[in-house]
Enzyme design. Structure first.
Site, PDB file in Angstrom:
ATOM      1  N   ARG A 182      -5.364  -1.959  17.166  1.00 47.13           N
ATOM      2  CA  ARG A 182      -4.554  -0.836  17.623  1.00 47.13           C
ATOM      3  C   ARG A 182      -5.498   0.337  17.867  1.00 47.13           C
ATOM      4  NH1 ARG A 182       0.284  -1.807  19.521  1.00 47.13           N
ATOM      5  NH2 ARG A 182       1.219   0.131  18.734  1.00 47.13           N
ATOM      6  N   ARG A 237       7.390   6.222  -6.238  1.00 43.45           N
ATOM      7  CA  ARG A 237       7.145   6.900  -7.517  1.00 43.45           C
ATOM      8  C   ARG A 237       8.452   7.420  -8.084  1.00 43.45           C
ATOM      9  NH1 ARG A 237       2.222  10.281  -4.966  1.00 43.45           N
ATOM     10  NH2 ARG A 237       0.681   8.598  -4.905  1.00 43.45           N
ATOM     11  N   TYR A 242      -9.764  -3.316   7.713  1.00 44.98           N
ATOM     12  CA  TYR A 242      -9.479  -1.895   7.589  1.00 44.98           C
ATOM     13  C   TYR A 242     -10.112  -1.389   6.301  1.00 44.98           C
ATOM     14  CZ  TYR A 242      -7.427   2.647   7.250  1.00 44.98           C
ATOM     15  OH  TYR A 242      -7.296   4.007   7.150  1.00 44.98           O
ATOM     16  N   ARG A 275       0.819  -1.208   0.000  1.00 44.27           N
ATOM     17  CA  ARG A 275       0.000   0.000   0.000  1.00 44.27           C
ATOM     18  C   ARG A 275       0.858   1.266   0.000  1.00 44.27           C
ATOM     19  NH1 ARG A 275      -3.078  -2.988   4.012  1.00 44.27           N
ATOM     20  NH2 ARG A 275      -2.268  -1.676   5.677  1.00 44.27           N
ATOM     21  N   ARG A 331       3.156  10.805  14.291  1.00 49.64           N
ATOM     22  CA  ARG A 331       3.014  11.973  13.425  1.00 49.64           C
ATOM     23  C   ARG A 331       2.398  13.131  14.190  1.00 49.64           C
ATOM     24  NH1 ARG A 331      -1.842  10.091   9.226  1.00 49.64           N
ATOM     25  NH2 ARG A 331      -3.449   9.653  10.785  1.00 49.64           N
ATOM     26  N   GLU A 363       0.198  12.143  17.658  1.00 46.24           N
ATOM     27  CA  GLU A 363      -0.525  10.881  17.561  1.00 46.24           C
ATOM     28  C   GLU A 363       0.347   9.720  18.035  1.00 46.24           C
ATOM     29  OE1 GLU A 363      -2.357   8.566  13.772  1.00 46.24           O
ATOM     30  OE2 GLU A 363      -3.020  10.648  14.031  1.00 46.24           O
ATOM     31  N   ASP A 408     -11.189   2.144   4.005  1.00 46.75           N
ATOM     32  CA  ASP A 408     -11.231   3.583   3.787  1.00 46.75           C
ATOM     33  C   ASP A 408     -12.688   4.019   3.714  1.00 46.75           C
ATOM     34  OD1 ASP A 408      -8.494   4.178   3.763  1.00 46.75           O
ATOM     35  OD2 ASP A 408      -8.298   3.543   1.669  1.00 46.75           O
TER      36      ASP A 408
END
Length: 384
Positions: free
Chosen positions: A249, A177, A348, A173, A279, A300, A350
């Site tokens: 988690r 690039r 999980y 995931r 983060r 976080e 989105d």
């Protein structure tokens, strides 16, 4: 025919199913244990700064699914937003996902795309022919230096496990690039609802025939009072954790405020062990069309979810999937109950996938009702 429906949970799964069924003539009651709708997508304005805050951490809407994009735009104006993530490691700032700029900065080069691709290929560990673990996958495709700088420590902080314990599929995931594109996502559509996610969900459930009960837990014993129940809570909780608690988690947030612009970006990951948090998110950057003198940030932290915590990320190790399978087998025998969403299927998801599956679930229910067929416990196989 009985046309009263119970929906457990007022997040996207519950809201979309309620919307579709109420418009089809059903009477729908939504039961939400928290004092607000929109689940973990809940957003509200901070009284001190005026900033729209993603209360349970940042949510960026991105999708390639035309039906979903058309659907959410019926209920909110989506503003342009591109998620550009920065990463701090070894006292330097880089762009994520790893792109041509990241590679050139990290190695002090001026590679063109083909040169960078060849260089990265030379760093990969070719002795790893079939990557099994997260570490295998990283070493095979980006080499040790990038792996240790960007992935190894961050993964331990995020998942509480060594990368050797996690499957290779997780790293798939995270693309590399070989151009300067720094958009974290590669989907056709991306944006933010102008008035926040809670306002979006409010409009989705603002349909005649829907009643919402906040601060109200739904007892499985109540299911006989309804023609059907759609359950978006944790699947193990429905069965009173008879097979044990499925592991998740959870996240802790340290909230702090400042004036001006604190970090110049919405999301900065801390990939090494110089900080214990994963983060920092600066929420006013999620609404770049707004202007605020003050600012609000989240530090976080990720940890194992305990009984009283809010579950965020299903872990889904091999042993967890075995435990899940036992719940799924029992759930398939449960009459007039369909398990939906991230918690109901222990996957999980989105936001766009959640909405799409909710639309598919409503379609399936209406089809089954029309044909006088039994509605399945799962429209999407949780074991797939």
């Amino acid at each position: 025919m009985q046309k009263n429906i119970a929906i457990v949970g007022a997040g996207f799964s519950g809201a979309v199913i309620a919307n579709q069924l109420a418009k089809a003539g059903y009477t729908v009651e939504i039961f939400e244990s928290r004092p607000h709708i929109a689940g973990n997508c809940h957003s509200e304005r901070d009284a001190e700064t005026g900033v729209m805050v993603h209360i349970y951490g940042p949510h960026i809407f991105h999708t390639d699914i035309e039906r979903v994009w058309e659907y959410v735009n019926r209920y909110s104006r989506f503003m342009p937003y591109v998620n550009r993530v920065k990463a701090i490691t070894n006292n330097s700032v880089y762009t994520l996902p790893i792109n041509l700029l990241t590679i050139n900065q990290f190695f002090g080069k001026t590679f063109r795309p083909a040169e960078a691709q060849a260089f990265l290929a030379s760093l990969g560990d070719k002795s790893i022919e079939n990557p099994v673990t997260f570490e295998d996958q990283a070493l095979r495709f980006v080499g040790r230096e990038l792996y240790e700088a960007f992935f190894k420590t961050y993964t331990v902080k995020q998942w509480g496990m060594q990368p050797t314990e996690l499957p290779a599929s997780i790293l798939k995931r995270l693309p590399v690039r070989f151009n300067y594109d720094d958009n974290y996502f590669a989907h056709k559509y991306q944006g933010m609802p102008e008035d926040g996610y809670t306002a979006l969900v409010e409009k989705i459930i603002d349909v005649p025939g829907i009643t919402v009960h906040l601060n109200t837990r739904f007892d499985p014993a109540q299911k006989g009072d309804y023609a059907h129940v759609f359950y978006s809570g944790p699947i193990d909780a429905w069965f009173n954790h008879a097979e044990g608690r499925l592991p998740y988690r959870t996240l802790d947030f340290e909230v702090f405020r400042d004036t001006g612009d604190y970090q110049g970006n919405a999301v900065i990951n801390y990939c090494d062990d110089s900080q214990p948090y994963t983060r920092i998110t600066e929420h006013k950057h999620f609404s770049p069309w707004e202007k605020h003198e003050k600012t609000l940030m989240y530090k976080e932290y990720s940890r194992q979810c305990e009984e009283k915590d809010i579950p965020y990320y299903p872990i889904r190790q091999a042993r967890d999937k075995q435990q899940l399978e036992r719940y799924v087998n029992v759930a398939r025998e449960e009459p007039n109950v369909t398990f939906v969403g991230r918690l109901g299927t222990y996957r999980y998801l989105d936001m766009d996938v959640t909405i799409n599956e909710a639309l598919m679930t409503a379609d399936k229910f209406l089809e089954c009702a029309k044909g006088n067929e039994r509605m399945p416990a799962f429209v999407i196989d949780p074991m797939a």
